[in-house]
Design an enzyme around this catalytic site. Structure first.
Site, mmCIF file in Angstrom:
data_model
loop_
_atom_site.group_PDB
_atom_site.id
_atom_site.type_symbol
_atom_site.label_atom_id
_atom_site.label_comp_id
_atom_site.label_asym_id
_atom_site.label_seq_id
_atom_site.Cartn_x
_atom_site.Cartn_y
_atom_site.Cartn_z
ATOM 1 N N ASP A 102 -42.513 124.549 28.832
ATOM 2 C CA ASP A 102 -41.547 124.304 28.081
ATOM 3 C C ASP A 102 -42.423 124.134 26.686
ATOM 4 O O ASP A 102 -41.957 123.811 25.451
ATOM 5 C CB ASP A 102 -40.670 122.999 27.916
ATOM 6 C CG ASP A 102 -41.245 121.862 28.864
ATOM 7 O OD1 ASP A 102 -40.769 120.998 28.940
ATOM 8 O OD2 ASP A 102 -42.655 121.884 29.072
ATOM 9 N N ASP A 117 -47.140 120.287 30.496
ATOM 10 C CA ASP A 117 -45.695 120.235 30.026
ATOM 11 C C ASP A 117 -45.592 119.701 28.728
ATOM 12 O O ASP A 117 -46.464 118.989 28.372
ATOM 13 C CB ASP A 117 -44.749 119.377 31.048
ATOM 14 C CG ASP A 117 -43.321 119.454 30.835
ATOM 15 O OD1 ASP A 117 -42.498 120.098 31.470
ATOM 16 O OD2 ASP A 117 -42.809 118.667 29.721
ATOM 17 N N TYR A 136 -37.196 125.804 30.119
ATOM 18 C CA TYR A 136 -35.546 126.032 30.290
ATOM 19 C C TYR A 136 -35.193 127.329 29.461
ATOM 20 O O TYR A 136 -35.978 128.192 28.894
ATOM 21 C CB TYR A 136 -35.039 124.779 29.631
ATOM 22 C CG TYR A 136 -35.532 123.487 30.005
ATOM 23 C CD1 TYR A 136 -36.507 122.768 29.443
ATOM 24 C CD2 TYR A 136 -35.146 123.034 31.317
ATOM 25 C CE1 TYR A 136 -37.184 121.653 29.800
ATOM 26 C CE2 TYR A 136 -35.724 121.944 31.968
ATOM 27 C CZ TYR A 136 -36.694 121.264 31.152
ATOM 28 O OH TYR A 136 -37.133 120.074 31.737
ATOM 29 N N HIS A 165 -43.502 117.907 27.457
ATOM 30 C CA HIS A 165 -43.202 116.450 27.310
ATOM 31 C C HIS A 165 -44.379 115.515 27.954
ATOM 32 O O HIS A 165 -44.848 115.929 29.029
ATOM 33 C CB HIS A 165 -42.065 116.122 27.855
ATOM 34 C CG HIS A 165 -40.733 116.957 27.371
ATOM 35 N ND1 HIS A 165 -40.396 118.278 27.711
ATOM 36 C CD2 HIS A 165 -40.088 116.612 26.348
ATOM 37 C CE1 HIS A 165 -39.415 118.483 26.921
ATOM 38 N NE2 HIS A 165 -39.244 117.718 25.986
ATOM 39 N N HIS A 170 -41.519 112.583 34.822
ATOM 40 C CA HIS A 170 -41.020 111.432 34.125
ATOM 41 C C HIS A 170 -40.577 110.439 35.068
ATOM 42 O O HIS A 170 -40.300 109.195 34.588
ATOM 43 C CB HIS A 170 -39.837 111.678 33.311
ATOM 44 C CG HIS A 170 -40.094 112.684 32.271
ATOM 45 N ND1 HIS A 170 -41.081 112.597 31.265
ATOM 46 C CD2 HIS A 170 -39.691 113.971 31.943
ATOM 47 C CE1 HIS A 170 -40.993 113.478 30.438
ATOM 48 N NE2 HIS A 170 -40.195 114.437 30.664
HETATM 49 N N1 6XA Z 1 -33.238 115.088 27.621
HETATM 50 C C1 6XA Z 1 -34.365 114.636 26.700
HETATM 51 C C2 6XA Z 1 -35.499 115.754 27.154
HETATM 52 C C3 6XA Z 1 -35.840 115.722 28.603
HETATM 53 C C4 6XA Z 1 -37.059 116.468 28.784
HETATM 54 C C5 6XA Z 1 -37.179 116.929 30.078
HETATM 55 C C6 6XA Z 1 -38.608 117.664 30.429
HETATM 56 O O1 6XA Z 1 -38.801 118.978 30.290
HETATM 57 N N2 6XA Z 1 -39.530 117.027 30.675
HETATM 58 O O2 6XA Z 1 -40.928 117.604 30.888
HETATM 59 ZN ZN ZN Z 2 -40.885 119.111 29.665
#
Ligand code: 6XA
Ligand code: ZN
Length: 341
Positions: A284, A195, A323, A197, A159
């Site tokens: 995730d 991932d 996570y 996200h 990110h």
């Molecule tokens: N706090 C909002 C979610 C953050 C996602 C972090 C993540 O796993 N990114 O791949």
């Molecule tokens: Zn993620």
């Protein structure tokens, strides 16, 4: 399979994350790397080394140097301003605002933040540097002629944009690794983000470049973080037209749907002419991940590694998300097993 891991990830140990209107214990916590390290060792991946002490030369080719300087100084500036809490952005340079960087540290952190979920604390920068070093060392291992490497990066990086932090990310480890491979002589490289996200930061890094193909399979941003990038019509700009591919998918996506997107991404990576693949490896997508909504099983991660391996290219996997469930270690180990199958 070379595994690169740094104890310095423990320097990133924030107490707070802004989540659902509360300051909670961060999902992205030190135990994650320890669980994953134990599991990959248990699975037989015992060639574990510390990263080399790389500097910021490669990172400065993909990130704004002023942003990297900000990361290096933000905590000290925050403390010097008299704040006693962790550094959290609460005002942002949104639509129709000036992009000047305020002198005020609250303004400056808001200029560089793309989310308020990532508290900056003492040691966060040092941990991010160590994480980047794991990825660069993994790229060096591939450049030496080896097929596979796993950089156990923590904090994650996908990110982190050219001049943006958020989503628990500060320096874009997989993006820096891709640049490192180019610096070692590769003409074209791919970053494959598996991932849950969207890899908004990685897309930002290379969106206008034609030497790195970026592909991301992720929760539809209409329903999932990072919300504001990751749609299927984002295909690159300028020299990067055609070198970005997004696969947004709905809640509950199972393996057979998810894997058809992976197959298409791998075909496009081969057609692009990538000489290596950097995998932004978040687990995730797991069915019991606490903050995501896909339905992959632990066995699917073995299949995932095997599919990526069929591309016949060198692969560097950089740890991203995944996570609070014990299976994160097993799921990462399964991807590595699949790669080497
Ligand atoms: N706090 C909002 C979610 C953050 C996602 C972090 C993540 O796993 N990114 O791949
Ligand atoms: Zn993620």
């Amino acid at each position: 399979m070379r595994v690169i891991y740094s104890e310095d990830h423990k320097l990133r140990d924030a107490r707070t994350e802004l989540h659902a209107g509360q300051l909670v214990t961060p999902f992205e916590a030190p135990f994650r790397a320890e669980w994953i390290l134990a599991a990959v060792k248990e699975a037989g991946f015992t060639d574990v080394v510390a990263p080399d002490a790389h500097g910021l030369g490669t990172a400065r080719k993909v990130h704004d140097p002023a942003y990297l300087d900000f990361l290096a100084t933000v905590w000290d500036r925050w403390v010097a301003a008299g704040f006693t809490g962790e550094a959290i952005a609460n005002s942002f340079a949104v639509r129709r605002t000036s992009q000047r960087v305020p002198d005020n540290i609250v303004g400056a952190i808001g200029h560089y933040a793309n989310a308020a979920d990532t508290s900056i604390t003492k040691g966060s920068y040092e941990a991010a540097i160590a994480s980047m070093r794991c990825a660069v060392s993994g790229a060096d291992w591939l450049a030496e002629g080896n097929r596979f490497a796993f950089a156990l990066c923590r904090p994650p990086g996908h990110h982190a944009g050219i001049d943006l932090f958020g989503g628990y990310c500060f320096i874009n480890n997989s993006g820096v690794a891709a640049q490192r491979l180019l610096d070692h002589g590769a003409r074209k490289v791919a970053v494959l983000d598996v991932d849950f996200h969207h890899g908004n930061g990685t897309q930002d890094l290379f969106y206008r470049r034609g030497d790195v193909f970026t592909a991301s399979l992720h929760g539809d941003p209409m329903h999932a973080f990072p919300y504001f990038l990751g749609h299927a019509d984002e295909e690159g700009e300028g020299e990067g037209v055609g070198a970005n591919r997004n696969y947004p998918m709905p809640p509950g996506t199972p393996w057979h749907v998810w894997s058809s997107a992976l197959a298409d991404a791998l075909t496009r990576i081969k057609t692009f002419g990538a000489e290596a693949i950097v995998v932004a490896l978040g687990v995730d997508t797991f069915e019991r991940d606490p903050i995501s909504f896909f339905s992959l099983t632990s066995d699917d991660f073995t299949r995932m590694g095997a599919m990526i391996s069929t591309a016949g290219l060198p692969v560097l996997a950089c740890m991203e998300g995944g996570y609070g469930v014990p299976e994160i270690g097993l799921n990462v180990a399964n991807v590595l097993k699949g790669l080497e199958a």
